[in-house]
Design a protein around this motif. Structure first.
Motif, PDB file in Angstrom:
ATOM      1  N   PRO A 174       0.448  -1.558  -0.259  1.00 45.45           N
ATOM      2  CA  PRO A 174       0.014   0.184  -0.129  1.00 45.45           C
ATOM      3  C   PRO A 174       0.919   1.140  -0.111  1.00 45.45           C
ATOM      4  CG  PRO A 174      -0.235  -0.627   2.592  1.00 45.45           C
ATOM      5  CD  PRO A 174       1.037  -1.623   1.218  1.00 45.45           C
ATOM      6  N   GLU A 175       1.743   1.162   0.935  1.00 52.15           N
ATOM      7  CA  GLU A 175       3.007   2.500   0.132  1.00 52.15           C
ATOM      8  C   GLU A 175       3.620   2.205  -0.828  1.00 52.15           C
ATOM      9  OE1 GLU A 175       6.849   4.118   2.401  1.00 52.15           O
ATOM     10  OE2 GLU A 175       6.165   1.826   3.791  1.00 52.15           O
ATOM     11  N   ALA A 176       3.371   1.838  -1.657  1.00 49.24           N
ATOM     12  CA  ALA A 176       4.089   1.957  -3.682  1.00 49.24           C
ATOM     13  C   ALA A 176       2.689   2.465  -4.235  1.00 49.24           C
ATOM     14  CB  ALA A 176       4.761   0.690  -3.819  1.00 49.24           C
ATOM     15  N   GLY A 177       1.619   1.237  -3.033  1.00 50.75           N
ATOM     16  CA  GLY A 177       0.846   1.362  -4.490  1.00 50.75           C
ATOM     17  C   GLY A 177       1.076   0.604  -5.653  1.00 50.75           C
ATOM     18  N   ARG A 178       1.501  -0.356  -5.607  1.00 54.03           N
ATOM     19  CA  ARG A 178       1.564  -1.548  -6.693  1.00 54.03           C
ATOM     20  C   ARG A 178       1.675  -2.939  -5.886  1.00 54.03           C
ATOM     21  NH1 ARG A 178       6.378   1.645  -9.906  1.00 54.03           N
ATOM     22  NH2 ARG A 178       5.235   3.739 -10.666  1.00 54.03           N
ATOM     23  N   LEU A 179       1.946  -3.734  -7.294  1.00 55.95           N
ATOM     24  CA  LEU A 179       1.420  -5.335  -6.463  1.00 55.95           C
ATOM     25  C   LEU A 179       3.361  -5.802  -6.290  1.00 55.95           C
ATOM     26  CD1 LEU A 179      -0.770  -6.257  -9.057  1.00 55.95           C
ATOM     27  CD2 LEU A 179      -1.017  -6.720  -6.473  1.00 55.95           C
ATOM     28  N   ARG A 180       3.806  -6.190  -5.113  1.00 60.42           N
ATOM     29  CA  ARG A 180       5.379  -7.137  -5.668  1.00 60.42           C
ATOM     30  C   ARG A 180       5.029  -8.136  -6.336  1.00 60.42           C
ATOM     31  NH1 ARG A 180       9.256  -4.147  -2.455  1.00 60.42           N
ATOM     32  NH2 ARG A 180       7.800  -3.623  -1.037  1.00 60.42           N
ATOM     33  N   GLY A 181       5.874  -8.945  -7.165  1.00 60.41           N
ATOM     34  CA  GLY A 181       6.053 -10.055  -7.579  1.00 60.41           C
ATOM     35  C   GLY A 181       5.798 -11.603  -7.221  1.00 60.41           C
ATOM     36  N   GLY A 182       5.876 -11.467  -5.492  1.00 62.49           N
ATOM     37  CA  GLY A 182       5.114 -13.070  -4.773  1.00 62.49           C
ATOM     38  C   GLY A 182       5.712 -12.276  -3.590  1.00 62.49           C
ATOM     39  N   PHE A 183       5.684 -13.608  -3.540  1.00 68.03           N
ATOM     40  CA  PHE A 183       6.958 -14.146  -2.052  1.00 68.03           C
ATOM     41  C   PHE A 183       6.762 -15.701  -2.123  1.00 68.03           C
ATOM     42  CE2 PHE A 183       1.770 -14.469  -0.969  1.00 68.03           C
ATOM     43  CZ  PHE A 183       2.334 -15.404  -0.703  1.00 68.03           C
ATOM     44  N   TYR A 211       5.644  -4.722  -9.953  1.00 67.89           N
ATOM     45  CA  TYR A 211       5.307  -4.909 -10.661  1.00 67.89           C
ATOM     46  C   TYR A 211       5.012  -3.041 -11.434  1.00 67.89           C
ATOM     47  CZ  TYR A 211       5.216  -9.537 -11.432  1.00 67.89           C
ATOM     48  OH  TYR A 211       5.869 -10.703 -11.774  1.00 67.89           O
ATOM     49  N   GLY A 212       5.672  -2.352 -12.435  1.00 64.58           N
ATOM     50  CA  GLY A 212       5.721  -0.701 -12.124  1.00 64.58           C
ATOM     51  C   GLY A 212       5.659  -0.764 -13.788  1.00 64.58           C
ATOM     52  N   LEU A 213       4.951  -0.887 -14.376  1.00 67.24           N
ATOM     53  CA  LEU A 213       4.542  -1.528 -15.348  1.00 67.24           C
ATOM     54  C   LEU A 213       3.333  -1.527 -16.687  1.00 67.24           C
ATOM     55  CD1 LEU A 213       7.929  -2.135 -17.286  1.00 67.24           C
ATOM     56  CD2 LEU A 213       7.298  -0.004 -17.228  1.00 67.24           C
ATOM     57  N   LEU A 214       2.633  -0.771 -16.974  1.00 68.09           N
ATOM     58  CA  LEU A 214       1.040  -0.235 -17.163  1.00 68.09           C
ATOM     59  C   LEU A 214       0.875  -1.593 -18.015  1.00 68.09           C
ATOM     60  CD1 LEU A 214      -2.181   0.772 -16.695  1.00 68.09           C
ATOM     61  CD2 LEU A 214      -0.803   2.180 -17.965  1.00 68.09           C
ATOM     62  N   ASN A 215       1.674  -1.701 -19.231  1.00 68.11           N
ATOM     63  CA  ASN A 215       1.693  -2.076 -20.283  1.00 68.11           C
ATOM     64  C   ASN A 215       2.410  -3.436 -20.668  1.00 68.11           C
ATOM     65  OD1 ASN A 215       1.024  -2.807 -22.987  1.00 68.11           O
ATOM     66  ND2 ASN A 215       2.377  -1.818 -24.668  1.00 68.11           N
ATOM     67  N   SER A 216       2.389  -4.250 -19.007  1.00 67.08           N
ATOM     68  CA  SER A 216       2.404  -5.500 -19.143  1.00 67.08           C
ATOM     69  C   SER A 216       1.309  -6.243 -18.100  1.00 67.08           C
ATOM     70  CB  SER A 216       3.177  -5.617 -18.237  1.00 67.08           C
ATOM     71  OG  SER A 216       4.427  -6.681 -17.976  1.00 67.08           O
ATOM     72  N   GLU A 217       1.737  -7.740 -18.421  1.00 65.84           N
ATOM     73  CA  GLU A 217       0.701  -8.691 -18.005  1.00 65.84           C
ATOM     74  C   GLU A 217      -0.258  -8.216 -16.685  1.00 65.84           C
ATOM     75  OE1 GLU A 217       1.263 -12.565 -17.420  1.00 65.84           O
ATOM     76  OE2 GLU A 217       3.450 -12.196 -17.422  1.00 65.84           O
ATOM     77  N   PRO A 218       0.741  -8.300 -16.084  1.00 64.45           N
ATOM     78  CA  PRO A 218      -0.004  -7.611 -14.599  1.00 64.45           C
ATOM     79  C   PRO A 218      -1.176  -6.690 -14.782  1.00 64.45           C
ATOM     80  CG  PRO A 218       2.858  -7.493 -14.139  1.00 64.45           C
ATOM     81  CD  PRO A 218       2.271  -7.716 -16.173  1.00 64.45           C
ATOM     82  N   ARG A 219      -1.116  -6.212 -15.015  1.00 65.87           N
ATOM     83  CA  ARG A 219      -2.295  -5.073 -14.966  1.00 65.87           C
ATOM     84  C   ARG A 219      -3.537  -5.825 -15.723  1.00 65.87           C
ATOM     85  NH1 ARG A 219      -0.989  -4.508 -20.480  1.00 65.87           N
ATOM     86  NH2 ARG A 219      -3.344  -4.686 -22.373  1.00 65.87           N
ATOM     87  N   GLN A 230      -9.785  -5.693  -3.489  1.00 69.49           N
ATOM     88  CA  GLN A 230      -8.900  -6.153  -2.506  1.00 69.49           C
ATOM     89  C   GLN A 230      -8.071  -5.556  -3.042  1.00 69.49           C
ATOM     90  OE1 GLN A 230      -7.844 -10.863  -3.034  1.00 69.49           O
ATOM     91  NE2 GLN A 230      -9.751 -10.943  -2.671  1.00 69.49           N
ATOM     92  N   LEU A 231      -8.212  -4.146  -4.415  1.00 68.94           N
ATOM     93  CA  LEU A 231      -6.775  -3.356  -4.910  1.00 68.94           C
ATOM     94  C   LEU A 231      -8.087  -1.955  -4.780  1.00 68.94           C
ATOM     95  CD1 LEU A 231      -4.489  -5.040  -7.113  1.00 68.94           C
ATOM     96  CD2 LEU A 231      -4.013  -5.237  -4.368  1.00 68.94           C
ATOM     97  N   PRO A 232      -7.268  -1.122  -4.674  1.00 69.75           N
ATOM     98  CA  PRO A 232      -7.424   0.363  -4.201  1.00 69.75           C
ATOM     99  C   PRO A 232      -7.610   0.457  -6.452  1.00 69.75           C
ATOM    100  CG  PRO A 232      -5.786   0.268  -4.165  1.00 69.75           C
ATOM    101  CD  PRO A 232      -5.102  -0.914  -3.837  1.00 69.75           C
ATOM    102  N   PRO A 233      -9.087   1.511  -6.828  1.00 64.58           N
ATOM    103  CA  PRO A 233      -8.830   1.590  -8.165  1.00 64.58           C
ATOM    104  C   PRO A 233      -7.361   2.518  -8.894  1.00 64.58           C
ATOM    105  CG  PRO A 233     -10.777   2.015  -7.316  1.00 64.58           C
ATOM    106  CD  PRO A 233     -10.099   1.244  -6.491  1.00 64.58           C
ATOM    107  N   SER A 234      -6.763   2.514  -7.401  1.00 59.37           N
ATOM    108  CA  SER A 234      -5.438   3.969  -7.850  1.00 59.37           C
ATOM    109  C   SER A 234      -4.229   2.984  -8.096  1.00 59.37           C
ATOM    110  CB  SER A 234      -5.543   5.132  -6.474  1.00 59.37           C
ATOM    111  OG  SER A 234      -4.921   3.712  -5.257  1.00 59.37           O
ATOM    112  N   SER A 235      -4.855   2.110  -8.279  1.00 57.17           N
ATOM    113  CA  SER A 235      -3.549   0.781  -8.308  1.00 57.17           C
ATOM    114  C   SER A 235      -3.730   0.983  -9.833  1.00 57.17           C
ATOM    115  CB  SER A 235      -3.684  -0.494  -7.982  1.00 57.17           C
ATOM    116  OG  SER A 235      -4.664  -1.044  -8.532  1.00 57.17           O
ATOM    117  N   ILE A 236      -4.184   1.196 -10.604  1.00 58.80           N
ATOM    118  CA  ILE A 236      -3.832   1.762 -11.960  1.00 58.80           C
ATOM    119  C   ILE A 236      -2.953   2.795 -12.501  1.00 58.80           C
ATOM    120  CG2 ILE A 236      -4.701   1.726 -14.466  1.00 58.80           C
ATOM    121  CD1 ILE A 236      -4.926  -1.298 -12.857  1.00 58.80           C
TER     122      ILE A 236
END
Length: 440
Positions: A174-183, A211-219, A230-236
């Motif tokens: 939540p601090e970065a507003g982004r998904l981690r690759g995993g754990f 995951y920091g790029l919009l144009n990639s499969e994690p979107r 479970q994720l905020p709309p702002s994550s996009i």
């Protein structure tokens, strides 16, 4: 009632027989990959479709691809509805008993396809495997469970039961507003950060990167997490959309310049239809630049660059470097051999069916490139070598893309329920700035 994606009837009529033949071969390979007892598909199978040619391991993405392919096969008339339902039921039954990470409800990255056991020793080599929970792999599976629940009402309850345990906020910083690759579900020597997100109480070892790029499969994972609340709309909006200019077109860069990164989420979400001036223009230009790079700049005679099996063995990432975020991108050629993969052209059919069909037709005409299981995973230029295997995820992408053209919008028809569309459409429309039409 779910949305129906507009088709181009003339193009479908023109290519229908050819596309149906490709779809039939592709489904044959996917059906051959599935183990009868577990309903889990192996990671790949040899071009002869022999049971002995199956790889032992599978992943949540492979399982997702098999599930959505069964639905596509039904919608395309390749299998009867009863067979589709039976195949889905077997696989869902196995998914319900697979070992998961308890606190997050997420699936591990590798399972044995024949038993469903989590892989802790790599087949053949015996190398130790620390179970890893991947944001992207679980995103593919969750999106597909939503499709199964909509496409086969008799199985909606077991599909939702599996999905309801999956918590994508456990993968979201939540601090970065982004998904981690995993754990990693255990100790690892790889670089990691120790943290606890969402429902996690005992800290986990997360990947050091987001995951920091919009144009990639994690979107797609972001879309699913938003749909599930479970994720905020702002994550996009929190991820980056760097651009690259090549041959007079400016496109949003993918990590390595591959087709899979740019277009695979569109199998589920009609980005170009919802945002024609932004995503629509960007996707069309990405396809055009893949084609021009292969045909005009490099004069390979073929195009379609994406990660795939190598001719002669192994696996590698392939792309168009001028439209990549990485400084050098994924190469299109190594050691004198360029490699194209049919699933990249199939994805391109969503935007340029004429050029993509022509490219697939020329690939199919190469010796050994199309057989009882459809297209092999890649071909080499000018060597003529080919990958003598079918990869589950690549075949599933190929079949999903064909269904988008042939079966009333394909997977989008089932994924885009009114509530899903209501949540995602405004985000898709606002994700990219308007593009200058004169640059195309």
């Amino acid at each position: 009632m779910h949305e129906r994606v507009r088709q181009a009837p003339r193009r479908v009529a023109t290519h229908q027989g050819e596309w149906e033949r490709w779809a039939g071969g592709t489904w044959a390979s996917l059906a051959a990959m599935a183990h009868e007892e577990t309903g889990l598909p192996c990671d790949s199978i040899d071009a002869g479709l022999r049971p002995s040619g199956r790889r032992v391991h599978t992943s949540p993405t492979n399982v997702a691809g098999y599930l959505w392919s069964a639905i596509c096969a039904r919608d395309l008339g390749l299998i009867p509805a009863r067979e589709c339902r039976e195949r889905l039921a077997v696989t869902l039954g196995t998914l319900a008993r697979l070992r998961r990470h308890v606190a997050s409800g997420m699936f591990a990255n590798w399972y044995a396809a024949d038993t469903g056991e989590v892989i802790t020793r790599w087949p053949n080599s015996g190398r130790r495997v620390i179970p890893f929970v991947s944001s992207v792999d679980n995103g593919w599976l969750a999106a597909t469970l939503l499709v199964v629940a909509a496409a086969e009402p008799a199985l909606a309850e077991p599909a939702r039961h599996i999905l309801d345990r999956m918590r994508f906020d456990a993968l979201f910083d939540p601090e970065a507003g982004r998904l981690r690759g995993g754990f990693w579900d255990g100790k690892t020597l790889r670089k990691h950060v120790v943290a606890a997100y969402g429902p996690i109480e005992q800290p986990l070892r997360y990947t050091a990167h987001h995951y920091g790029l919009l144009n990639s499969e994690p979107r797609l994972t972001s879309y699913v997490g938003i749909v599930l609340g479970q994720l905020p709309p702002s994550s996009i909006a929190a991820v980056d959309a760097p651009v690259r200019t090549y041959r007079g077109r400016t496109v949003v860069a993918t990590c390595g310049g591959s087709m899979f990164e740019a277009l695979s989420p569109e199998l589920f979400v009609p980005e170009a239809d919802w945002a024609p001036a932004t995503w629509g223009a960007n996707h069309a230009d990405t396809v055009a630049l893949q084609r021009e790079y292969g045909l005009d700049d490099k004069r390979y005679g073929l195009w379609g660059f994406s990660p795939c099996a190598n001719p002669g063995g192994g696996y590698a990432e392939w792309g168009v470097p001028p439209i990549a975020w990485l400084p050098r991108g994924y190469p299109s050629k190594r050691r004198g051999e360029a490699v194209v993969t049919p699933h990249a052209s199939a994805l391109a059919m969503m935007h340029d069916p004429e050029a993509a069909s022509d490219n697939l037709r020329r690939i199919a005409a190469l010796p050994g490139a199309f057989g009882p299981g459809g297209f092999v995973d890649s071909v080499g230029i000018p060597t003529g070598r080919r990958a003598e295997r079918h990869l589950a995820i690549d075949q599933a992408m190929l079949l999903g893309a064909l269904a988008t053209r042939l079966a009333d919008g394909g997977l989008r028809r089932w994924f885009c329920s009114p509530p899903v569309s209501a949540r995602l459409r405004p985000l898709v429309r606002g994700a990219l700035p308007a593009q200058d039409a004169t640059r195309r």
